[in-house]
Design an enzyme around this catalytic site. Structure first.
Site, PDB file in Angstrom:
ATOM      1  N   GLN A   1     -36.698   1.792   9.939  1.00 25.79           N
ATOM      2  CA  GLN A   1     -37.750   1.565   8.960  1.00 25.79           C
ATOM      3  C   GLN A   1     -39.000   2.243   9.500  1.00 25.79           C
ATOM      4  O   GLN A   1     -39.047   2.613  10.675  1.00 25.79           O
ATOM      5  CB  GLN A   1     -37.983   0.063   8.810  1.00 25.79           C
TER       6      GLN A   1
ATOM      7  N   ASP B   1     -31.732  -4.053  14.339  1.00 24.24           N
ATOM      8  CA  ASP B   1     -32.613  -4.914  13.566  1.00 24.24           C
ATOM      9  C   ASP B   1     -32.165  -4.942  12.105  1.00 24.24           C
ATOM     10  O   ASP B   1     -32.013  -3.887  11.474  1.00 24.24           O
ATOM     11  CB  ASP B   1     -34.031  -4.319  13.680  1.00 24.24           C
ATOM     12  N   ASN B   2     -31.954  -6.144  11.582  1.00 29.93           N
ATOM     13  CA  ASN B   2     -31.605  -6.303  10.162  1.00 29.93           C
ATOM     14  C   ASN B   2     -30.575  -5.292   9.643  1.00 29.93           C
ATOM     15  O   ASN B   2     -30.818  -4.621   8.640  1.00 29.93           O
ATOM     16  CB  ASN B   2     -32.868  -6.184   9.303  1.00 29.93           C
TER      17      ASN B   2
ATOM     18  N   GLU C   1     -28.312  -7.871  14.540  1.00 29.33           N
ATOM     19  CA  GLU C   1     -29.284  -8.930  14.291  1.00 29.33           C
ATOM     20  C   GLU C   1     -29.334  -9.207  12.793  1.00 29.33           C
ATOM     21  O   GLU C   1     -30.260  -8.804  12.107  1.00 29.33           O
ATOM     22  CB  GLU C   1     -30.675  -8.556  14.823  1.00 29.33           C
TER      23      GLU C   1
ATOM     24  N   TYR D   1     -47.391  -9.811  17.160  1.00 24.85           N
ATOM     25  CA  TYR D   1     -48.649  -9.224  16.662  1.00 24.85           C
ATOM     26  C   TYR D   1     -49.732  -9.118  17.726  1.00 24.85           C
ATOM     27  O   TYR D   1     -50.821  -8.638  17.436  1.00 24.85           O
ATOM     28  CB  TYR D   1     -49.179 -10.046  15.478  1.00 24.85           C
TER      29      TYR D   1
END
Lengths: 667, 667
Positions: A314, A385-386, A414, A528
């Site tokens: 992404q 990831d995802n 994941e 974050y």
């Protein structure tokens, strides 16, 4: 419908092969095994009538042309079993072949003959079959068979004839020269993937490199991570998984606690990959250089640790791909790209790829090159990831692509999503999978879920990797259960599954504050912002973790999941289970108090036969966590667990060694 | 390994289809259904991510080119269900197709939009998708979709836009014009065989025609059988199965009680087929002519009875085939053929064919022509003798061959052998199968066996046909249990299975004398001699059989097996079970005392929900055997069965009909 008389290879192929195991979706997907393991294959094989069947297991390397053969033996009810050792990492195929064996059938029949004339005629029939076997044989076999047939033709005395016909040594010679013209072979060449041991047995530590600095406020670096390796290795971890290490986007960057607007000093989410500085093949400059990363990998290896990277396909809005390849994204009529969502989560700082765009071939090839890039840097473990938000065919292709070049590669999926989606990902090639473990707290839930994973069809393809926490998951159980909850969940993860991981140092420091009441996000999440952790805090579980991971290393029973069995306890808060090696040399019994608030006690009832323990001989239960040793006897024994002291036992079961001396030893 | 990017049809086929049911061995064999039944098909269908999936069930006649479609609906956990009615007897194929549906995905997403600007942009996205749907649509659909898209583009007010976008009627128009370019379709076109109703529900009577003469000592004929039809129909049978009706060999003919040497007047075994007078396409002259046989068939039809013939592929030594086609037999070195055996049974009067001889194609073709010959005479039911001693590929081919021409043909497999062999025969095409029923006597055995057959994978392909006796099987239970044993086994056969049969008149006259102590052969078996039976004997069970078969005809619940469920009884000698129609309109509960010697009583515990009975409303149990009516209420009720009076209840369950009047009716 096909006409067997004309279409079938031959109507004389009378043997039938059914229900070959292991088999994942009828051979659509590969079963998984570990190098050095014995691959046991079974099949239902039978023919019509009363003739004898012969059966062979066939196997080859995926890229090898030559089939190897192993014998298969009847184990009752027309089931046959054979095996071979998977000697190398990589892809294999296996199959089964069977035929009605006229020599074996004759031999069974000959044994039943009693009348003289009958024996003489049957001997002549046998001589004919043995002559045919001689024709197929070579060298010494051929001569021995010829001689045997001649004797059967020439011997006049039935009792001698009978003994001669049933000669076992000669039968073995005939048996290895069978008539296989009409053998049936399983229609599917079943696929098998053989992984290295770490795919089955691995101990993961997840850490944000940017929080690795020993100086509060300074951005951590790869060099700081290098300095942290001794600490991680000391706890017994062998995989260090780093969230994405690439440049972080500036457009729509998230602020602390997922704030929609970032302040200038905010570091953003590492999953918002890409900026003017580069994308998936670059490293974030604040972490260091690619040389620093190589140095980290090398030091890790020296500590017995492998670095696992995060594959997150992404882009931040300012990822170079967005400008260079707008055709890889789905543009809305207002000229924007819809940001990524994994409901209820919203990722305003992330653009998803449009995997089914017109230019999908180019996109897929580029993404595969990202994995290859890091593989070329020596990375062999990828946490994806995802993966469930990208097409299944992409992963099946991309994983196979990489493993063709690097068969030792390990992919962890994941995917926290619906069960069938998670299973599909495991089937299509992921080596390990995240699970629902974090949300399975009661005995009923744990027994049901882990029985399904380890005893159901999934055992052939789904390797669970248990995480009591992740940067996304701070469960209510951990929020409210205190130290006992952390210890209990850690013990469960480390003993229910041969692979598990923690997100640290949040875990060992028992970080338990959620951002929102009722939510699972951490307050001041490292996703974050940079965090500074006091690793020397006295409440740290690091010493306990070391002990637990040592127990895992020293007890092979804990290094695979196939043997997991639950035992009854007359208390719903106590969970008892065992794992044992196939030879029962090593057996571990865990008892965990699932209630972090109250003392719980009860009678556990072990299946002593499954543990290889004699019902009337005492055995020693050596608690690998506390060091205490208990002398138990018989299946029913009492257990008492105070969560404030230790919510779990992890017992190594030691059987009595009989000696000539007057006291007992336990092994 | 194939490279999906180049080899797969398209990487954009993102939907996945798994675990389609029904499925027999992954589509290798056909599932079985009955004409007029609704064929329910389920599959796991899902895509990656959060997009919506659309699913369709595809089905066609085997020989039809056009696929029909039926909708499939999500029933939870990514499982989808659809159905179609099998309107004709014959072979079908079915499959499932699924795709990620961009219109449905947009609609789900649009429903979640709340901000004005968001709604406007999303409406434009939708307009684009709807315009694409309009391109695919024809006629009125096309115009409506065009108009809808235009409105979505032109409407400025978000609330109106939102309502317009979610219009259900227009959504249905878009939904029926989907973009299926990237649909995935199940890799296998699963086969289905649709039979006529008698394949599921049939009541068989086996009888030796040669014993049908009313005059003792005279050889019975087809005309005698014709005279017997009223008696058989009166008992409620609808299939009359005759042992082989062909000329009987004279060479090695067996005498009475299986004597190795026959006397001149001995009639031999009808399974020793063939003599100078003819073979498998001839009728035994002592029974009459082919015209007599035709007349018998016609009369039977008039009585609602079908004649079933015996297919016994084997030869007496003097069968014309032996001289004309010596290549079809296996000759021993001494010039003899090894006679047939089905251990421990020996058939000295019978030569087996060598099905895998060099000339197997000619042999198979000739044997298939035998079945075709009798089919041309109007016979549509074949009881196949010992199919397990002939190759599986032969039956798969021969049955398919005949059913292509005569899809209403029914084949019953008389295989008493190992379980996997029996199941293979059922899978490859036999419509019904003999079972182990005759030897399953205890509650544990009966519950286990019939749960497996009706609830396990076999339910899709194995249709049991229960026989309490056959000319080969006089069980110890019948030998020693007296009338109560005959009645109990009859009730079990007739209610556990929708198809059952008896070998009469031995059964209704309670013939119970074995040839040898401990054996199962009848003394003075009709297999080797003519018997004369006194059908009017007062102890005959014929009247009881009539009543039982009437209950089967009048209660659809008893006409299929899928609903069979066992209920607990606190007495191991009492067996309780139910069958019900899908709509629960008709439900039958049977309670059988398995102990033929003692009175047994106990509490049965019905699953009232499964029977559609309210827990607090009384219901009537109407015993269809005795006519008695009991008023029961709640799940637990007491049952008392005296084997000397009646060892079984077969209750029709009658629910209370609420009326305005002051008394109860039961329906």
């Amino acid at each position: 419908m096909a006409d067997p008389v004309t279409a079938a290879p031959d109507g004389r192929a009378r043997a039938v092969i059914e229900n070959v195991t292991p088999s994942v979706d009828g051979g659509r997907f590969a079963a998984k095994r570990i190098v050095g393991e014995r691959v046991v294959v079974e099949a239902d094989c039978f023919g019509d009538g009363h003739d004898a069947i012969a059966c062979r297991l066939l196997w080859r390397r995926e890229d090898g042309l030559r089939w190897h053969e192993a014998p298969m033996l009847a184990i009752g009810n027309d089931r046959w079993r054979g095996s071979f050792v998977a000697e190398a990492v990589g892809a294999y195929r296996y199959s089964v072949t069977a035929w009605v064996d006229s020599f074996l059938s004759w031999r069974h029949d000959f044994a039943r003959r009693v009348e003289d004339e009958d024996i003489r005629v049957a001997a002549l029939v046998g001589a004919g079959l043995i002559e045919a076997a001689a024709q197929r044989a070579r060298g010494e076999d051929r001569e021995r068979l010829k001689g045997w047939a001649a004797q059967l033709r020439e011997t006049p005395e039935p009792p001698i004839l009978k003994r001669l016909g049933l000669d076992e040594e000669l039968a073995a010679v005939a048996d290895r020269n069978p008539d296989r013209r009409f053998a049936a072979t399983c229609a599917v060449e079943l696929p098998l993937v053989v992984d290295r041991e770490r795919a089955r047995f691995s101990t993961w530590y997840e850490m944000f490199p940017r929080s690795a600095s020993p100086e509060p406020g300074r951005h951590g670096t790869f060099r700081d991570c290098e300095a942290r390796l001794a600490y991680i290795a000391g706890m017994g971890f062998d995989v260090l998984y780093l969230p994405p290490i690439h440049p972080i986007g500036r457009v729509n960057r998230k602020g602390r606690n997922n704030a929609l607007v970032a302040r200038s000093q905010d570091v953003g989410s590492p999953w918002a990959i890409g900026s003017a500085e580069g994308g998936h093949k670059s490293v974030h400059t604040e972490l260091g250089t690619i040389e620093d990363f190589r140095s980290l990998c090398a030091s890790a290896r020296a500590h017995g640790i492998e670095i696992a990277l995060d594959i997150a396909f992404q882009c931040a809005p300012d990822h170079p791909y967005v400008a260079e390849h707008p055709e890889w994204f789905r543009w809305r009529p207002d000229g924007t790209v819809q940001y990524a969502e994994n409901p209820p989560k919203k990722y305003q700082d992330i653009f998803p790829f449009e995997f089914d765009c017109e230019e999908w071939r180019a996109l897929w090839a580029e993404l595969a090159s990202v994995i290859r890039y890091w593989a070329a840097e020596g990375v062999r473990i990828f946490r994806v990831d995802n993966p469930h938000t990208k097409p299944f065919p992409f992963w099946e292709w991309a994983i196979a692509e990489l493993k063709r070049e690097h068969p030792e590669a390990i992919f962890l999926a994941e995917a926290f999503t619906r069960p069938k989606v998670m299973h599909r990902l495991a089937k299509l090639g992921f080596s390990q999978s995240y699970t629902y473990f974090a949300w399975r707290n009661t005995k009923h839930e744990l027994v049901g879920y882990f029985t399904e994973l380890t005893q159901g069809p999934a055992r052939e393809y789904f390797r669970p990797n248990l995480w009591p926490n992740t940067p996304d998951i701070l469960t209510e159980y951990l929020q409210f259960g205190g130290r006992a909850a952390f210890v209990a969940r850690l013990v469960l993860a480390a003993t229910l599954s041969a692979s598990y991981g923690i997100y640290g140092p949040a875990f060992e420091l028992q970080e338990a504050s959620p951002r929102d009441p009722g939510g699972e996000e951490y307050l001041d999440s490292e996703k974050y912002q940079i965090r500074h952790w006091n690793l020397d805090a006295p409440h740290s579980l690091s010493e306990f973790i070391s002990r637990l991971n040592r127990a895992r290393r020293e007890n092979p029973a804990l290094q695979s999941d196939a043997s997991l069995r639950f035992f009854p306890v007359d208390n719903e808060s106590l969970l008892c289970y065992c794992k044992a090696t196939e030879d029962l040399e090593n057996a571990v019994v865990a008892v965990v108090n699932l209630d972090p608030h109250h003392v719980q006690s009860g009678w556990v009832e072990l299946d002593l036969a499954a543990l290889g323990v004699d019902a009337h001989t005492p055995y020693q239960m050596h608690d690998l966590l506390s060091g205490a040793r208990f002398l138990w006897s018989g299946p029913r024994n009492f257990v008492h667990l105070d969560p404030q002291r230790s919510p779990a036992h992890v017992f190594a079961l030691r059987r009595k060694l009989r000696t000539e001396r007057n006291f007992d030893y336990f092994l």
